[in-house]
Design an enzyme around this catalytic site. Structure first.
Site, mmCIF file in Angstrom:
data_model
loop_
_atom_site.group_PDB
_atom_site.id
_atom_site.type_symbol
_atom_site.label_atom_id
_atom_site.label_comp_id
_atom_site.label_asym_id
_atom_site.label_seq_id
_atom_site.Cartn_x
_atom_site.Cartn_y
_atom_site.Cartn_z
ATOM 1 N N GLU A 1 0.892 -1.172 0.000
ATOM 2 C CA GLU A 1 0.000 0.000 0.000
ATOM 3 C C GLU A 1 0.917 1.205 0.000
ATOM 4 O O GLU A 1 1.769 1.336 0.883
ATOM 5 C CB GLU A 1 -0.916 -0.001 1.222
ATOM 6 C CG GLU A 1 -1.878 -1.181 1.269
ATOM 7 C CD GLU A 1 -2.840 -1.242 0.100
ATOM 8 O OE1 GLU A 1 -3.116 -0.191 -0.523
ATOM 9 O OE2 GLU A 1 -3.296 -2.352 -0.228
ATOM 10 N N CYS B 1 -1.671 8.787 4.258
ATOM 11 C CA CYS B 1 -1.705 8.449 2.829
ATOM 12 C C CYS B 1 -3.021 8.868 2.219
ATOM 13 O O CYS B 1 -3.120 9.130 1.034
ATOM 14 C CB CYS B 1 -1.485 6.963 2.652
ATOM 15 S SG CYS B 1 -2.562 6.021 3.726
#
Ligand code: NAD
Length: 557
Positions: free
Chosen positions: A309, A343
């Site tokens: 990720e 993020c």
């Protein structure tokens, strides 16, 4: 040997319990408020004071603490008070990493041989220890080491980490229950084996929960893992390692190898036993690891599973029908909580001109009013950015915006590096929708806004979809159902987590499984059934109840 006697090997199994148990039903861990006068606040403040007054710690993770004194040591400091050294961490050498891999691989058969309930109980106990007696410690270490306010630490180091542990146990159990059909005369079974080798878990600075999830998710599925946390997350990583040990995790199931990654990868990525990489961090580092795996592909005993990720350039799209107050809240919380170091943080916004004209004054006033300071003062909205590298990158981006003829700083724009690395939440309005502010992940409190004419709603959808290489999170704000449907459809591939009338951050385990595609990762959704499936290599077993003897087929008669 008599065919009916029991082979002594079967007695070597570590535990015996014949039942298919129901694991405790997981619920999301409640987020405590830390209001003045609350018991959790008193406990936390005492823990913060005690950690801050302590002598700097010396962390070696799982590498041999008695190795030669020539070890390279790296300082870990408080981002909001950078002269305050919390500890120093040993740099793992390639030889240390190789020793750690040997150790976990030696433990692997015993760990895989332990029944699921016994493995699961360790992680359920760790979850309860975090939610209970270690709550203040893990929060305080995350606040001091990673520069989080108490709210941001609580939703991460406690709530999300506890959720990961409890829900992953339940997902693993669900996977075990998926079994094949059996035709007459046979019994078919699926055996959910761990991967053959070790998992290399490489974790980012910004979430203690992710740091804990990446090595433990494979371990719940019976794997062993080498865990390489970010240097700046080492304090909380060490507290978590101690909690896992107290929870009963056997030595050698998870080896924490601290320090910078290159030396550790030197050993890990050429080892034939590398069976998986569980990564969260920047796109650049992930691509580098994948590239190395490609180069070494013929060395490995099995094809490594690669789960990553990575970065984002997360958007907020504001339709002319949007509720102005909801837009201000989504932008401010979405872009500036934890100084934009999520993020999922909103870093580009596309706002219809009619709405912009109504919100700009309030947006600027609220943004400029956000208090920023030391995490030990609980009245602040946010704190410093993680380190000098982040500070320099963000201050350079602000200076570029100041110098650009197409950009205008409408809020913030200041930064200072005493006593810590502070960057004020900053909003840049840009008339060039292809400029760096819309494409580059700065990973800080920097939001770039493109104000579009209301009539260009349709083309702004294409712009959002094509401007950045990432596809992690995004949000649309609108009170017009057909606009919501259009945005949801046209931006289908632009975000792995898509929000309607909300900020693009704050995913909750089991509610909004998290992850994105394109340059944002493999979208295996951290803390989900899909992620857990990556850590098992199923074996299909067919047992004929009466062994077939025929050889000839009817057509041969
Ligand atoms: P980073 O890529 O700089 O570091 C991540 C980890 O990789 C750290 O532990 C680092 O030491 C390690 N590393 C660096 N080079 C290595 C090498 N050669 N071998 C092994 N390890 C190596 O990222 P960061 O600054 O810690 O975190 C911020 C980034 O993470 C941002 O890009 C953010 O978007 C991303 N992130 C993504 C998610 C998500 O779920 N998509 C979640 C959190 C953070």
């Amino acid at each position: 040997m008599d065919a009916r006697s029991i082979n002594p090997v079967s007695r070597a199994r570590l535990s015996v319990m014949d039942s298919i148990t129901a694991v405790p039903t997981p619920l999301n861990e409640p987020v405590l408020g830390y209001a003045p006068g609350s018991p959790e606040r008193a406990q936390l403040e005492a823990q913060l004071a005690s950690y801050a007054a302590a002598d700097p710690a010396q962390w070696t993770g799982s590498i041999n603490p008695s190795r030669p004194a020539a070890t390279e040591w790296l300082d870990v400091v408080m981002p909001s008070d950078r002269h305050h050294r919390l500890g120093r961490v040993a740099q793992t050498s390639p030889a240390d990493a190789k020793a750690a891999i040997d150790r976990i691989c030696a433990t692997a058969p015993d760990w895989a041989g332990l029944d699921f309930d016994s493995r699961a109980a360790v992680f359920l106990r760790a979850a309860d220890l975090i939610a209970g007696p270690y709550r203040a410690q893990l929060n305080a270490a995350t606040m001091l080491g990673q520069g989080k306010t108490v709210q941001q630490a609580e939703i991460d180091a406690v709530a999300e980490l506890v959720d990961f542990l409890r829900f992953n146990v339940a997902y693993a159990r669900q996977i075990h229950q998926v079994q094949p059909r059996s035709a007459a005369g046979a019994w078919n079974r699926s055996d959910y084996r761990p991967l053959e080798g070790f998992v290399y878990a490489v974790t980012p600075f910004n979430f203690t929960s992710i740091a804990g999830n990446l090595p433990t998710a494979p371990a719940i599925m019976g794997n062993v893992a080498m865990w390489k946390p970010a240097v700046t997350q080492q304090f909380a990583a060490q507290v978590l390692l101690d909690i896992l040990a107290e929870a009963g995790l056997p030595d050698g199931v998870i080896a924490l190898t601290p320090g910078h990654g290159t030396a550790i990868s030197e050993a890990a990525l050429v080892d034939p036993r590398l069976a998986g990489i569980h990564f969260t961090g920047s796109t650049r580092v992930f691509q580098q690891l994948w590239h190395e795996v490609g180069t070494n592909i013929a060395r490995y005993r099995t094809y490594p599973r690669i789960v990553g990720e990575t970065g984002g350039k997360d958007f907020v799209l504001v339709h002319p029908s949007a509720d102005p107050e909801a837009v201000v809240a989504a932008l401010v919380r979405g872009a500036f909580e934890y100084s934009g170091q999520k993020c999922s943080a909103a870093s580009r916004a596309y706002v219809a001109k009619s709405v912009w004209e109504r919100i700009v004054d309030q947006l600027v006033e609220v943004t400029n009013g956000l208090s920023i300071g030391d995490v030990r003062d609980l009245s602040h909205f946010t704190s410093a950015v993680i380190d000098q590298r982040a500070y320099l990158k963000l201050s350079a981006a602000i200076e570029e915006a100041k110098a650009s003829p197409t950009a205008e700083i409408v809020a913030g724009g200041e930064y200072w590096d005493e006593p810590g690395w502070f960057v004020r939440p900053t909003i840049v309005k840009s008339s060039d929708p292809n400029s760096a502010g819309f494409t580059t992940e700065y990973f800080g409190p920097l939001l770039t806004v493109y104000v579009y004419p209301d009539s260009e709603w349709d083309s702004v959808l294409d712009l959002i979809d094509s401007t950045s290489p990432y596809a992690l999170t995004g949000a649309v704000l609108s009170r017009d159902r057909s606009a919501i449907v259009t945005a949801t459809t046209r931006l289908r591939q632009a975000a792995g987590n898509f929000y309607i009338n909300d900020k693009p951050t704050g995913a909750v385990v089991d509610q909004q499984p998290f992850g994105g595609a394109r340059a944002s990762g493999t979208n295996d959704k951290a803390g989900s059934l899909w992620n857990m499936m990556r850590w098992t290599s199923p074996r299909s077993i067919k047992e004929s109840l009466v062994a077939p003897r025929a050889i000839a087929y009817p057509h041969m008669a």
